[in-house]
Design a protein around this motif. Structure first.
Motif, PDB file in Angstrom:
ATOM      1  N   ARG A  67       0.826  -1.204   0.000  1.00 55.75           N
ATOM      2  CA  ARG A  67       0.000   0.000   0.000  1.00 55.75           C
ATOM      3  C   ARG A  67       0.866   1.262   0.000  1.00 55.75           C
ATOM      4  O   ARG A  67       1.863   1.342   0.719  1.00 55.75           O
ATOM      5  CB  ARG A  67      -0.931  -0.001   1.216  1.00 55.75           C
ATOM      6  CG  ARG A  67      -2.003  -1.103   1.106  1.00 55.75           C
ATOM      7  CD  ARG A  67      -2.990  -1.084   2.261  1.00 55.75           C
ATOM      8  NE  ARG A  67      -3.431   0.263   2.582  1.00 55.75           N
ATOM      9  CZ  ARG A  67      -3.325   0.804   3.793  1.00 55.75           C
ATOM     10  NH1 ARG A  67      -2.810   0.109   4.790  1.00 55.75           N
ATOM     11  NH2 ARG A  67      -3.749   2.037   4.022  1.00 55.75           N
ATOM     12  N   GLU A 122       0.227   4.159   1.208  1.00 54.77           N
ATOM     13  CA  GLU A 122       0.260   4.877   2.495  1.00 54.77           C
ATOM     14  C   GLU A 122       1.355   4.316   3.397  1.00 54.77           C
ATOM     15  O   GLU A 122       2.101   5.084   4.032  1.00 54.77           O
ATOM     16  CB  GLU A 122      -1.093   4.786   3.226  1.00 54.77           C
ATOM     17  CG  GLU A 122      -2.265   5.419   2.489  1.00 54.77           C
ATOM     18  CD  GLU A 122      -2.747   4.581   1.298  1.00 54.77           C
ATOM     19  OE1 GLU A 122      -2.441   3.370   1.238  1.00 54.77           O
ATOM     20  OE2 GLU A 122      -3.405   5.155   0.403  1.00 54.77           O
ATOM     21  N   SER A 123       1.462   2.988   3.456  1.00 52.58           N
ATOM     22  CA  SER A 123       2.520   2.428   4.313  1.00 52.58           C
ATOM     23  C   SER A 123       3.887   2.703   3.696  1.00 52.58           C
ATOM     24  O   SER A 123       4.877   2.891   4.417  1.00 52.58           O
ATOM     25  CB  SER A 123       2.316   0.928   4.569  1.00 52.58           C
ATOM     26  OG  SER A 123       1.326   0.396   3.761  1.00 52.58           O
TER      27      SER A 123
END
Ligand SMILES: NC(=O)C1=CN([C@@H]2O[C@H](COP(=O)(O)OP(=O)(O)OC[C@H]3O[C@@H](n4cnc5c(N)ncnc54)[C@H](O)[C@@H]3O)[C@@H](O)[C@H]2O)[C@@H](O)CC1
Ligand SMILES: [K+]
Length: 487
Positions: free
Chosen positions: A109, A111-112
Protein backbone atom coordinates in the motif's frame (compact mmCIF):
# COMPACT_ATOMS: atom_id res chain seq x y z
CA UNK A 1 35.07 10.95 -25.08
CA UNK A 2 32.37 8.52 -24.20
CA UNK A 3 29.32 7.22 -26.04
CA UNK A 4 25.61 7.29 -25.39
CA UNK A 5 23.23 4.70 -26.85
CA UNK A 6 19.47 4.70 -27.30
CA UNK A 7 17.35 2.37 -25.13
CA UNK A 8 16.50 0.45 -28.29
CA UNK A 9 20.17 -0.10 -29.13
CA UNK A 10 20.87 -1.21 -25.56
CA UNK A 11 18.00 -3.69 -25.68
CA UNK A 12 19.26 -5.09 -29.00
CA UNK A 13 22.76 -5.47 -27.53
CA UNK A 14 21.39 -7.25 -24.46
CA UNK A 15 19.62 -9.91 -26.51
CA UNK A 16 22.60 -12.01 -27.60
CA UNK A 17 24.14 -11.71 -24.13
CA UNK A 18 20.89 -12.83 -22.50
CA UNK A 19 20.75 -15.77 -24.90
CA UNK A 20 24.20 -17.03 -23.99
CA UNK A 21 24.14 -16.43 -20.22
CA UNK A 22 22.15 -18.29 -17.56
CA UNK A 23 18.66 -17.03 -16.81
CA UNK A 24 18.74 -13.93 -14.62
CA UNK A 25 22.53 -13.55 -14.69
CA UNK A 26 22.45 -10.13 -16.31
CA UNK A 27 19.91 -8.81 -13.85
CA UNK A 28 21.93 -10.16 -10.94
CA UNK A 29 25.01 -8.35 -12.26
CA UNK A 30 23.04 -5.14 -12.61
CA UNK A 31 21.59 -5.52 -9.12
CA UNK A 32 24.99 -6.12 -7.54
CA UNK A 33 26.12 -2.87 -9.15
CA UNK A 34 23.13 -1.04 -7.70
CA UNK A 35 23.75 -2.51 -4.25
CA UNK A 36 27.39 -1.49 -4.35
CA UNK A 37 26.53 2.12 -5.16
CA UNK A 38 23.74 2.11 -2.55
CA UNK A 39 26.18 0.87 0.10
CA UNK A 40 28.60 3.63 -0.87
CA UNK A 41 25.85 6.24 -0.55
CA UNK A 42 24.78 4.89 2.86
CA UNK A 43 28.35 4.84 4.10
CA UNK A 44 29.01 8.36 2.84
CA UNK A 45 25.75 9.82 4.13
CA UNK A 46 25.30 7.96 7.43
CA UNK A 47 28.72 6.58 8.24
CA UNK A 48 27.66 2.92 8.02
CA UNK A 49 25.43 0.35 6.35
CA UNK A 50 24.26 -2.18 8.91
CA UNK A 51 20.80 -1.36 10.21
CA UNK A 52 20.40 1.53 7.79
CA UNK A 53 16.98 1.74 6.14
CA UNK A 54 16.48 1.48 2.39
CA UNK A 55 13.11 1.58 0.63
CA UNK A 56 12.88 0.05 -2.85
CA UNK A 57 10.13 1.36 -5.11
CA UNK A 58 9.60 -1.65 -7.37
CA UNK A 59 7.64 -1.38 -10.64
CA UNK A 60 6.21 -4.10 -12.82
CA UNK A 61 9.05 -4.72 -15.25
CA UNK A 62 12.68 -5.71 -15.20
CA UNK A 63 13.65 -2.37 -13.67
CA UNK A 64 11.58 -3.41 -10.64
CA UNK A 65 13.41 -6.75 -10.81
CA UNK A 66 16.75 -4.98 -10.56
CA UNK A 67 15.48 -3.11 -7.52
CA UNK A 68 14.22 -6.24 -5.75
CA UNK A 69 17.44 -8.11 -6.40
CA UNK A 70 19.43 -5.09 -5.20
CA UNK A 71 17.26 -5.17 -2.05
CA UNK A 72 18.25 -8.82 -1.62
CA UNK A 73 21.96 -7.93 -1.88
CA UNK A 74 21.53 -5.10 0.62
CA UNK A 75 19.75 -7.42 3.08
CA UNK A 76 22.76 -9.71 2.93
CA UNK A 77 24.84 -6.76 4.12
CA UNK A 78 22.57 -6.14 7.09
CA UNK A 79 20.59 -3.26 5.61
CA UNK A 80 16.92 -3.02 6.65
CA UNK A 81 15.15 -3.23 3.29
CA UNK A 82 11.51 -2.45 2.59
CA UNK A 83 10.11 -2.92 -0.91
CA UNK A 84 6.96 -1.13 -2.01
CA UNK A 85 5.35 -3.01 -4.90
CA UNK A 86 3.63 -0.71 -7.37
CA UNK A 87 1.99 -3.58 -9.27
CA UNK A 88 1.94 -6.41 -6.71
CA UNK A 89 0.64 -9.06 -9.12
CA UNK A 90 3.31 -8.23 -11.73
CA UNK A 91 6.33 -7.82 -9.46
CA UNK A 92 9.43 -9.67 -10.70
CA UNK A 93 8.86 -13.17 -9.23
CA UNK A 94 12.47 -14.25 -8.71
CA UNK A 95 13.54 -10.88 -7.30
CA UNK A 96 10.59 -10.77 -4.92
CA UNK A 97 11.17 -14.35 -3.75
CA UNK A 98 14.86 -13.60 -3.14
CA UNK A 99 14.09 -10.50 -1.09
CA UNK A 100 11.52 -12.40 0.96
CA UNK A 101 14.03 -15.19 1.55
CA UNK A 102 16.38 -12.63 3.08
CA UNK A 103 13.55 -11.35 5.30
CA UNK A 104 13.05 -8.09 3.42
CA UNK A 105 9.81 -6.33 4.26
CA UNK A 106 7.28 -6.06 1.43
CA UNK A 107 4.52 -3.43 1.36
CA UNK A 108 1.59 -3.28 -1.01
CA UNK A 109 0.00 0.00 0.00
CA UNK A 110 1.19 3.45 -0.93
CA UNK A 111 0.26 4.88 2.49
CA UNK A 112 2.52 2.43 4.31
CA UNK A 113 5.19 3.08 1.67
CA UNK A 114 5.08 6.81 2.45
CA UNK A 115 5.55 6.11 6.18
CA UNK A 116 8.52 3.85 5.43
CA UNK A 117 10.09 6.47 3.18
CA UNK A 118 9.83 9.12 5.87
CA UNK A 119 12.11 7.02 8.09
CA UNK A 120 14.46 5.83 5.33
CA UNK A 121 18.11 6.69 4.75
CA UNK A 122 17.91 6.00 1.01
CA UNK A 123 15.24 5.24 -1.59
CA UNK A 124 15.92 3.08 -4.64
CA UNK A 125 13.85 4.16 -7.60
CA UNK A 126 13.16 0.96 -9.54
CA UNK A 127 9.75 2.04 -10.82
CA UNK A 128 10.58 2.02 -14.53
CA UNK A 129 13.71 2.01 -16.64
CA UNK A 130 14.12 1.87 -20.38
CA UNK A 131 10.57 0.52 -20.81
CA UNK A 132 9.10 3.77 -19.50
CA UNK A 133 6.20 5.54 -21.15
CA UNK A 134 5.26 9.00 -19.89
CA UNK A 135 5.49 10.48 -16.43
CA UNK A 136 5.00 8.70 -13.11
CA UNK A 137 1.59 7.27 -12.41
CA UNK A 138 -0.19 8.61 -9.29
CA UNK A 139 1.03 5.96 -6.79
CA UNK A 140 4.64 6.24 -7.86
CA UNK A 141 4.30 10.02 -7.92
CA UNK A 142 3.05 10.03 -4.31
CA UNK A 143 6.05 7.94 -3.22
CA UNK A 144 8.57 10.07 -5.11
CA UNK A 145 6.95 13.11 -3.61
CA UNK A 146 7.27 11.64 -0.11
CA UNK A 147 11.00 11.15 -0.62
CA UNK A 148 11.43 14.72 -1.88
CA UNK A 149 9.39 16.17 0.99
CA UNK A 150 11.25 14.14 3.61
CA UNK A 151 14.59 15.01 2.01
CA UNK A 152 15.51 11.35 1.57
CA UNK A 153 18.01 10.89 -1.28
CA UNK A 154 16.90 8.76 -4.22
CA UNK A 155 19.23 6.44 -6.08
CA UNK A 156 17.76 5.88 -9.55
CA UNK A 157 18.06 2.38 -10.98
CA UNK A 158 19.05 2.80 -14.65
CA UNK A 159 17.05 6.01 -15.19
CA UNK A 160 15.12 8.43 -12.98
CA UNK A 161 11.54 7.21 -13.42
CA UNK A 162 9.11 9.57 -15.11
CA UNK A 163 11.87 11.17 -17.21
CA UNK A 164 11.87 9.98 -20.81
CA UNK A 165 14.96 7.77 -21.27
CA UNK A 166 15.39 8.83 -24.92
CA UNK A 167 14.64 12.57 -24.82
CA UNK A 168 15.32 13.43 -21.18
CA UNK A 169 12.00 15.28 -21.01
CA UNK A 170 10.40 14.94 -17.56
CA UNK A 171 6.75 13.97 -17.35
CA UNK A 172 4.37 15.85 -15.14
CA UNK A 173 5.63 13.83 -12.17
CA UNK A 174 9.13 12.41 -12.18
CA UNK A 175 11.95 11.40 -9.92
CA UNK A 176 14.73 13.78 -8.93
CA UNK A 177 17.65 11.47 -8.28
CA UNK A 178 20.64 12.20 -6.08
CA UNK A 179 22.59 9.63 -8.10
CA UNK A 180 21.95 7.06 -10.82
CA UNK A 181 23.33 3.61 -11.57
CA UNK A 182 23.03 2.49 -15.16
CA UNK A 183 23.89 -0.75 -16.93
CA UNK A 184 25.79 -1.63 -20.07
CA UNK A 185 25.78 1.84 -21.63
CA UNK A 186 24.85 5.39 -20.82
CA UNK A 187 21.51 6.42 -22.30
CA UNK A 188 20.49 9.85 -23.64
CA UNK A 189 18.61 10.79 -20.45
CA UNK A 190 21.90 10.74 -18.54
CA UNK A 191 23.34 13.58 -20.60
CA UNK A 192 20.17 15.36 -21.75
CA UNK A 193 18.75 15.54 -18.21
CA UNK A 194 21.97 15.30 -16.23
CA UNK A 195 20.66 17.46 -13.36
CA UNK A 196 17.82 14.94 -12.90
CA UNK A 197 20.22 12.02 -12.63
CA UNK A 198 22.99 13.31 -10.39
CA UNK A 199 26.33 11.53 -10.80
CA UNK A 200 25.91 8.45 -13.01
CA UNK A 201 27.75 5.20 -12.32
CA UNK A 202 28.03 2.82 -15.27
CA UNK A 203 27.99 -0.89 -14.39
CA UNK A 204 29.49 -3.28 -16.92
CA UNK A 205 27.09 -6.13 -17.70
CA UNK A 206 29.07 -7.46 -20.63
CA UNK A 207 27.11 -5.96 -23.52
CA UNK A 208 29.89 -3.61 -24.69
CA UNK A 209 31.05 -5.77 -27.63
CA UNK A 210 27.47 -6.01 -28.91
CA UNK A 211 26.92 -2.24 -29.12
CA UNK A 212 27.10 -0.42 -32.47
CA UNK A 213 29.18 2.77 -32.81
CA UNK A 214 27.61 5.33 -30.47
CA UNK A 215 25.01 7.58 -32.12
CA UNK A 216 25.87 10.35 -29.65
CA UNK A 217 29.19 11.23 -28.07
CA UNK A 218 30.16 13.33 -25.08
CA UNK A 219 33.48 15.17 -25.08
CA UNK A 220 35.71 15.13 -22.03
CA UNK A 221 38.19 17.78 -20.95
CA UNK A 222 41.16 15.96 -22.50
CA UNK A 223 39.43 15.69 -25.91
CA UNK A 224 38.95 19.43 -25.90
CA UNK A 225 42.40 20.22 -24.51
CA UNK A 226 44.11 18.04 -27.13
CA UNK A 227 42.46 20.02 -29.94
CA UNK A 228 42.79 23.50 -28.50
CA UNK A 229 44.94 25.52 -30.90
CA UNK A 230 48.14 26.92 -29.41
CA UNK A 231 50.97 28.61 -31.25
CA UNK A 232 54.13 26.74 -32.16
CA UNK A 233 57.61 28.20 -32.55
CA UNK A 234 57.06 28.76 -36.28
CA UNK A 235 53.81 30.68 -35.87
CA UNK A 236 53.13 34.36 -36.26
CA UNK A 237 49.91 36.31 -35.78
CA UNK A 238 48.59 35.36 -39.24
CA UNK A 239 49.45 31.67 -39.43
CA UNK A 240 47.18 30.66 -36.54
CA UNK A 241 44.00 31.70 -38.28
CA UNK A 242 42.57 35.20 -38.19
CA UNK A 243 38.92 35.41 -37.19
CA UNK A 244 36.62 38.15 -38.41
CA UNK A 245 33.66 39.21 -36.31
CA UNK A 246 30.73 40.87 -38.07
CA UNK A 247 28.49 41.63 -35.14
CA UNK A 248 26.96 44.34 -33.05
CA UNK A 249 25.20 47.46 -34.16
CA UNK A 250 24.77 51.02 -32.96
CA UNK A 251 21.93 49.71 -30.80
CA UNK A 252 23.75 46.60 -29.56
CA UNK A 253 27.49 47.32 -29.36
CA UNK A 254 27.77 44.97 -26.37
CA UNK A 255 27.33 41.88 -28.54
CA UNK A 256 30.32 42.96 -30.63
CA UNK A 257 32.48 43.55 -27.55
CA UNK A 258 31.52 40.19 -25.99
CA UNK A 259 31.96 38.15 -29.18
CA UNK A 260 35.20 39.69 -30.42
CA UNK A 261 36.72 39.77 -26.93
CA UNK A 262 35.87 36.08 -26.48
CA UNK A 263 37.56 35.36 -29.80
CA UNK A 264 40.67 37.24 -28.70
CA UNK A 265 40.82 35.20 -25.47
CA UNK A 266 40.28 31.85 -27.24
CA UNK A 267 43.10 31.63 -29.72
CA UNK A 268 46.32 33.45 -30.23
CA UNK A 269 46.92 35.35 -33.45
CA UNK A 270 44.49 37.99 -34.54
CA UNK A 271 40.87 39.14 -34.40
CA UNK A 272 39.34 41.56 -36.88
CA UNK A 273 36.07 43.30 -36.20
CA UNK A 274 33.79 44.70 -38.90
CA UNK A 275 30.69 46.69 -38.05
CA UNK A 276 29.17 49.77 -36.53
CA UNK A 277 30.51 49.10 -33.03
CA UNK A 278 34.16 49.53 -34.09
CA UNK A 279 34.79 52.32 -31.57
CA UNK A 280 33.41 50.34 -28.65
CA UNK A 281 35.36 47.23 -29.65
CA UNK A 282 38.62 49.21 -29.97
CA UNK A 283 38.04 50.84 -26.59
CA UNK A 284 37.49 47.49 -24.86
CA UNK A 285 40.07 45.47 -26.82
CA UNK A 286 42.91 47.60 -28.24
CA UNK A 287 44.47 44.52 -29.85
CA UNK A 288 41.47 43.97 -32.13
CA UNK A 289 41.71 45.48 -35.60
CA UNK A 290 38.35 47.15 -36.13
CA UNK A 291 36.80 48.46 -39.34
CA UNK A 292 33.30 49.52 -40.32
CA UNK A 293 32.48 46.96 -43.01
CA UNK A 294 33.23 43.37 -43.96
CA UNK A 295 34.66 44.61 -47.27
CA UNK A 296 37.32 46.67 -45.48
CA UNK A 297 38.22 44.03 -42.95
CA UNK A 298 41.17 42.40 -44.71
CA UNK A 299 41.92 38.69 -44.86
CA UNK A 300 40.43 36.30 -42.33
CA UNK A 301 40.16 32.50 -42.15
CA UNK A 302 36.64 32.40 -40.68
CA UNK A 303 33.76 34.73 -39.93
CA UNK A 304 31.53 35.10 -36.90
CA UNK A 305 28.31 36.73 -38.00
CA UNK A 306 25.10 37.53 -36.24
CA UNK A 307 25.21 38.71 -32.63
CA UNK A 308 23.52 42.11 -32.53
CA UNK A 309 23.61 42.24 -36.35
CA UNK A 310 19.98 43.18 -36.90
CA UNK A 311 17.59 41.41 -39.25
CA UNK A 312 17.11 44.24 -41.74
CA UNK A 313 18.47 44.47 -45.31
CA UNK A 314 21.88 45.60 -44.10
CA UNK A 315 22.11 42.53 -41.86
CA UNK A 316 21.10 40.27 -44.75
CA UNK A 317 23.72 41.89 -46.99
CA UNK A 318 26.44 41.34 -44.38
CA UNK A 319 25.45 37.71 -43.95
CA UNK A 320 25.42 37.24 -47.74
CA UNK A 321 28.89 38.82 -47.98
CA UNK A 322 30.46 36.51 -45.42
CA UNK A 323 28.77 33.43 -46.88
CA UNK A 324 30.12 34.35 -50.32
CA UNK A 325 33.66 34.62 -48.98
CA UNK A 326 33.85 30.80 -49.11
CA UNK A 327 35.30 30.59 -45.60
CA UNK A 328 34.05 28.77 -42.50
CA UNK A 329 31.24 30.79 -40.94
CA UNK A 330 29.72 30.83 -37.50
CA UNK A 331 26.15 32.14 -37.78
CA UNK A 332 24.46 33.06 -34.53
CA UNK A 333 21.43 35.01 -33.29
CA UNK A 334 20.19 37.43 -36.00
CA UNK A 335 22.12 35.50 -38.65
CA UNK A 336 20.07 32.39 -37.79
CA UNK A 337 16.87 34.40 -38.00
CA UNK A 338 17.96 35.73 -41.40
CA UNK A 339 18.62 32.17 -42.59
CA UNK A 340 15.06 31.39 -41.53
CA UNK A 341 13.55 34.25 -43.52
CA UNK A 342 15.82 34.21 -46.62
CA UNK A 343 15.75 31.01 -48.67
CA UNK A 344 18.57 32.26 -50.91
CA UNK A 345 20.83 32.75 -47.88
CA UNK A 346 20.04 29.19 -46.77
CA UNK A 347 21.09 27.99 -50.22
CA UNK A 348 24.38 29.89 -50.00
CA UNK A 349 25.04 28.34 -46.56
CA UNK A 350 24.27 24.79 -47.71
CA UNK A 351 27.24 22.45 -47.87
CA UNK A 352 29.64 25.19 -46.78
CA UNK A 353 31.59 24.82 -43.51
CA UNK A 354 28.90 26.68 -41.58
CA UNK A 355 28.11 26.29 -37.89
CA UNK A 356 24.84 27.77 -36.67
CA UNK A 357 24.30 28.29 -32.94
CA UNK A 358 20.59 28.83 -32.27
CA UNK A 359 18.75 28.71 -28.97
CA UNK A 360 15.39 26.95 -29.09
CA UNK A 361 13.49 30.01 -30.34
CA UNK A 362 15.96 30.70 -33.15
CA UNK A 363 16.11 27.01 -34.02
CA UNK A 364 12.35 26.96 -34.57
CA UNK A 365 12.83 29.62 -37.28
CA UNK A 366 14.98 27.29 -39.40
CA UNK A 367 13.69 23.80 -38.56
CA UNK A 368 11.11 21.88 -36.56
CA UNK A 369 11.91 21.42 -32.88
CA UNK A 370 10.31 18.49 -31.08
CA UNK A 371 10.81 17.03 -27.59
CA UNK A 372 13.52 14.87 -29.16
CA UNK A 373 16.12 17.64 -29.35
CA UNK A 374 18.86 15.31 -30.57
CA UNK A 375 16.80 14.04 -33.50
CA UNK A 376 15.63 17.61 -34.23
CA UNK A 377 19.21 18.88 -34.43
CA UNK A 378 20.27 15.91 -36.56
CA UNK A 379 17.40 16.47 -38.99
CA UNK A 380 18.11 20.20 -39.20
CA UNK A 381 21.80 19.56 -39.91
CA UNK A 382 20.99 17.08 -42.67
CA UNK A 383 18.26 19.25 -44.22
CA UNK A 384 20.13 22.56 -44.08
CA UNK A 385 23.55 21.10 -44.89
CA UNK A 386 25.19 22.97 -42.00
CA UNK A 387 26.42 21.95 -38.55
CA UNK A 388 23.86 22.81 -35.89
CA UNK A 389 24.68 23.67 -32.29
CA UNK A 390 21.39 23.75 -30.39
CA UNK A 391 21.85 25.63 -27.11
CA UNK A 392 20.24 24.55 -23.90
CA UNK A 393 21.20 23.16 -20.51
CA UNK A 394 22.41 20.24 -22.60
CA UNK A 395 23.93 21.59 -25.80
CA UNK A 396 23.66 19.43 -28.91
CA UNK A 397 26.03 19.63 -31.86
CA UNK A 398 24.99 17.74 -35.01
CA UNK A 399 26.90 17.71 -38.30
CA UNK A 400 25.28 17.07 -41.68
CA UNK A 401 27.18 13.75 -41.87
CA UNK A 402 25.36 12.56 -38.70
CA UNK A 403 28.11 13.05 -36.11
CA UNK A 404 26.38 14.16 -32.93
CA UNK A 405 27.58 15.24 -29.52
CA UNK A 406 25.85 16.40 -26.38
CA UNK A 407 27.47 18.65 -23.84
CA UNK A 408 25.71 18.56 -20.48
CA UNK A 409 26.39 21.82 -18.68
CA UNK A 410 27.54 21.43 -15.10
CA UNK A 411 25.15 24.19 -14.00
CA UNK A 412 22.57 26.61 -15.35
CA UNK A 413 24.61 29.79 -14.81
CA UNK A 414 24.96 30.27 -18.56
CA UNK A 415 21.32 31.30 -18.78
CA UNK A 416 22.31 34.98 -18.85
CA UNK A 417 22.14 37.75 -21.42
CA UNK A 418 25.16 37.90 -23.71
CA UNK A 419 26.47 34.42 -22.96
CA UNK A 420 25.62 33.35 -26.53
CA UNK A 421 27.77 36.19 -27.88
CA UNK A 422 30.71 34.82 -25.89
CA UNK A 423 30.11 31.32 -27.28
CA UNK A 424 30.03 32.61 -30.84
CA UNK A 425 33.41 34.31 -30.42
CA UNK A 426 34.99 31.16 -29.00
CA UNK A 427 33.59 28.88 -31.69
CA UNK A 428 34.48 31.31 -34.48
CA UNK A 429 38.07 31.54 -33.27
CA UNK A 430 38.29 27.75 -33.33
CA UNK A 431 36.90 27.65 -36.89
CA UNK A 432 39.55 30.16 -37.97
CA UNK A 433 42.22 27.99 -36.37
CA UNK A 434 41.14 25.11 -38.60
CA UNK A 435 38.83 22.97 -36.45
CA UNK A 436 35.90 21.56 -38.38
CA UNK A 437 32.50 22.97 -37.38
CA UNK A 438 31.56 19.91 -35.28
CA UNK A 439 34.75 20.03 -33.23
CA UNK A 440 34.67 23.81 -33.04
CA UNK A 441 31.11 23.69 -31.70
CA UNK A 442 31.85 20.88 -29.24
CA UNK A 443 35.07 22.38 -27.89
CA UNK A 444 33.52 25.86 -27.63
CA UNK A 445 30.44 24.55 -25.79
CA UNK A 446 32.67 22.69 -23.33
CA UNK A 447 34.95 25.60 -22.49
CA UNK A 448 32.06 28.09 -22.46
CA UNK A 449 30.13 26.05 -19.87
CA UNK A 450 33.23 25.57 -17.80
CA UNK A 451 34.00 29.30 -17.92
CA UNK A 452 30.49 29.97 -16.62
CA UNK A 453 31.06 27.66 -13.65
CA UNK A 454 34.40 29.28 -12.94
CA UNK A 455 32.94 32.78 -13.29
CA UNK A 456 30.07 31.84 -10.99
CA UNK A 457 32.45 30.41 -8.41
CA UNK A 458 30.61 27.11 -8.77
CA UNK A 459 33.92 25.26 -9.02
CA UNK A 460 34.57 25.76 -5.29
CA UNK A 461 31.12 26.30 -3.78
CA UNK A 462 27.46 26.86 -4.50
CA UNK A 463 28.25 29.82 -6.77
CA UNK A 464 26.50 33.07 -7.58
CA UNK A 465 25.01 34.60 -10.74
CA UNK A 466 27.58 35.35 -13.41
CA UNK A 467 27.21 38.04 -16.09
CA UNK A 468 28.49 37.25 -19.59
CA UNK A 469 31.50 39.57 -19.13
CA UNK A 470 32.66 37.36 -16.26
CA UNK A 471 32.15 34.25 -18.39
CA UNK A 472 34.35 35.91 -21.00
CA UNK A 473 37.00 36.73 -18.38
CA UNK A 474 36.99 33.12 -17.12
CA UNK A 475 37.83 31.72 -20.58
CA UNK A 476 41.61 31.66 -20.00
CA UNK A 477 41.25 29.55 -16.85
CA UNK A 478 38.79 27.20 -18.54
CA UNK A 479 41.19 26.77 -21.47
CA UNK A 480 44.11 26.10 -19.13
CA UNK A 481 42.03 23.46 -17.36
CA UNK A 482 41.23 21.52 -20.52
CA UNK A 483 44.86 21.73 -21.59
CA UNK A 484 45.98 20.44 -18.20
CA UNK A 485 43.61 17.47 -18.63
CA UNK A 486 45.73 16.21 -21.55
CA UNK A 487 48.15 13.64 -20.24
N1 LIG B 1 16.75 -6.87 -20.48
C1 LIG B 1 17.69 -7.20 -19.62
O1 LIG B 1 18.23 -8.22 -19.65
C2 LIG B 1 18.11 -6.31 -18.58
C3 LIG B 1 17.25 -5.31 -18.16
N2 LIG B 1 17.58 -4.54 -17.13
C4 LIG B 1 16.60 -3.64 -16.54
O2 LIG B 1 15.38 -3.73 -17.19
C5 LIG B 1 14.89 -2.45 -17.50
C6 LIG B 1 13.99 -2.54 -18.67
O3 LIG B 1 12.98 -3.45 -18.30
P1 LIG B 1 11.58 -3.55 -19.01
O4 LIG B 1 11.76 -3.62 -20.46
O5 LIG B 1 10.87 -4.66 -18.35
O6 LIG B 1 10.90 -2.18 -18.74
P2 LIG B 1 10.74 -1.33 -17.39
O7 LIG B 1 10.92 -2.15 -16.20
O8 LIG B 1 11.56 -0.14 -17.56
O9 LIG B 1 9.23 -0.85 -17.49
C7 LIG B 1 8.24 -1.62 -18.06
C8 LIG B 1 7.08 -1.79 -17.13
O10 LIG B 1 6.73 -0.60 -16.51
C9 LIG B 1 5.39 -0.22 -16.83
N3 LIG B 1 5.42 1.23 -17.06
C10 LIG B 1 5.78 1.88 -18.19
N4 LIG B 1 5.70 3.20 -18.01
C11 LIG B 1 5.32 3.40 -16.75
C12 LIG B 1 5.06 4.55 -15.98
N5 LIG B 1 5.21 5.77 -16.49
N6 LIG B 1 4.68 4.42 -14.69
C13 LIG B 1 4.52 3.20 -14.17
N7 LIG B 1 4.74 2.07 -14.85
C14 LIG B 1 5.11 2.15 -16.12
C15 LIG B 1 5.00 -1.03 -18.01
O11 LIG B 1 3.66 -1.33 -17.96
C16 LIG B 1 5.87 -2.25 -17.89
O12 LIG B 1 5.25 -3.24 -17.13
C17 LIG B 1 16.12 -1.62 -17.67
O13 LIG B 1 15.87 -0.25 -17.46
C18 LIG B 1 17.01 -2.20 -16.61
O14 LIG B 1 16.75 -1.58 -15.37
C19 LIG B 1 18.75 -4.83 -16.34
O15 LIG B 1 18.36 -5.78 -15.40
C20 LIG B 1 19.85 -5.37 -17.17
C21 LIG B 1 19.42 -6.54 -17.96
K1 LIG C 1 14.20 3.77 -12.44
Amino acid sequence: MYGVWTPEQVRAAEEPVLARTPDGALMRRAARGVAQVALGELERRTGGVSGRRVVVLAGAGNNGGDGLWAGYELRRRGVAVTAVLLSPDRAHPAGLAALRRQKGRVLLRVESGVLAIERADLVLDAVVGTGARGGLRPEAAALADAAATAGVPVLAVDTPSGVDPLTGVPGEDSVQAAATVTFGARKPVHVLAAPRCGPVTLVDIGIGPELPPPPVRVLEAADVGARWPVPGPGDDKYTQGVVGVAAGSATYPGAAVLASGAAALSTSGMVRYAGSAADEVRAAWPEIVATDTVGEAGRVQAWVVGPGLGTDDAGARTLGDVLDAGLPVLADADAVTLLGTHAELRERARNAPVLITPHAGEFARVAELTDDRVASAQRAAADLGVTVLLKGNATIVAAPDGRTLVHPAGSAWLATAGSGDVLSGVAGALLAAGLDPWWAGGCAAFVHARAADIGAGAADGPGSPVPASFVQQALPRAIREVREAVR
